[in-house]
Design a protein around this motif. Structure first.
Motif, mmCIF file in Angstrom:
data_model
loop_
_atom_site.group_PDB
_atom_site.id
_atom_site.type_symbol
_atom_site.label_atom_id
_atom_site.label_comp_id
_atom_site.label_asym_id
_atom_site.label_seq_id
_atom_site.Cartn_x
_atom_site.Cartn_y
_atom_site.Cartn_z
ATOM 1 N N UNK A 1 67.929 -34.271 0.172
ATOM 2 C CA UNK A 1 69.273 -33.661 0.180
ATOM 3 C C UNK A 1 70.303 -34.622 -0.398
ATOM 4 N N UNK A 2 70.180 -35.897 -0.082
ATOM 5 C CA UNK A 2 71.114 -36.886 -0.622
ATOM 6 C C UNK A 2 71.011 -36.931 -2.141
ATOM 7 N N UNK A 3 69.800 -36.873 -2.671
ATOM 8 C CA UNK A 3 69.628 -36.834 -4.135
ATOM 9 C C UNK A 3 70.196 -35.539 -4.710
ATOM 10 N N UNK A 4 69.979 -34.447 -4.006
ATOM 11 C CA UNK A 4 70.471 -33.145 -4.470
ATOM 12 C C UNK A 4 71.994 -33.115 -4.546
ATOM 13 N N UNK A 5 72.658 -33.746 -3.589
ATOM 14 C CA UNK A 5 74.121 -33.759 -3.560
ATOM 15 C C UNK A 5 74.713 -34.885 -4.397
ATOM 16 N N UNK A 6 73.879 -35.682 -5.041
ATOM 17 C CA UNK A 6 74.369 -36.730 -5.928
ATOM 18 C C UNK A 6 74.919 -37.943 -5.201
ATOM 19 N N UNK A 7 74.397 -38.215 -4.013
ATOM 20 C CA UNK A 7 74.837 -39.395 -3.275
ATOM 21 C C UNK A 7 74.206 -40.632 -3.887
ATOM 22 N N UNK A 8 74.790 -41.794 -3.661
ATOM 23 C CA UNK A 8 74.228 -43.020 -4.226
ATOM 24 C C UNK A 8 72.811 -43.286 -3.706
#
Length: 129
Positions: free
Chosen positions: A78-85
């Protein structure tokens, strides 16, 4: 017949410039406010979307008794999906049926001539009911 209309005194140059300067100042303040809203609102909304996704994933993991590694993998996805660092930190631990997750990351907000580092911490706890 005499002309009974009242004449309006003409404004001087100083008064005209003062009026224009105050208008330009107000316009600059309004533009700065709109710019700040346009920069911060998407970052804030992204943080809220990540919080909602974290709550959903932790609730599902607590009720279905998923492993900590599976939950961590879902949160990283999910973090990758939302473009988080990529350096976002995901800590998960289980105490009985209760599952707790803490996601921390730093969101960069770009301004002209300055980059603001916004530290974000999402902490979610689900009792597993």
């Amino acid at each position: 017949m005499p002309d009974i209309r009242k004449t309006t005194p003409q404004k001087g140059l100083r008064e005209l410039v003062a009026g224009r300067l105050s208008f330009l100042f107000l316009l600059a303040i309004t533009a700065a406010f709109v710019y700040l809203v346009a920069v911060f609102v998407p970052a804030y909304m992204g943080n809220q979307r990540m919080r909602e996704a974290t709550e959903e994933i932790v609730h599902r993991a607590a009720t279905q008794n998923l492993s900590v590694a599976d939950t961590r993998a879902q949160l990283h996805e999910k973090a990758r999906e939302f473009g988080l660092p990529e350096d976002s930190n995901v800590n998960i631990w289980r105490e009985g049926k209760t599952m707790t997750a803490r996601v921390t990351y730093t969101r960069l907000v770009w301004f002209p001539f300055y980059t603001y580092k916004w530290p974000v911490e999402i902490s979610v706890r689900d009792l597993g009911f």
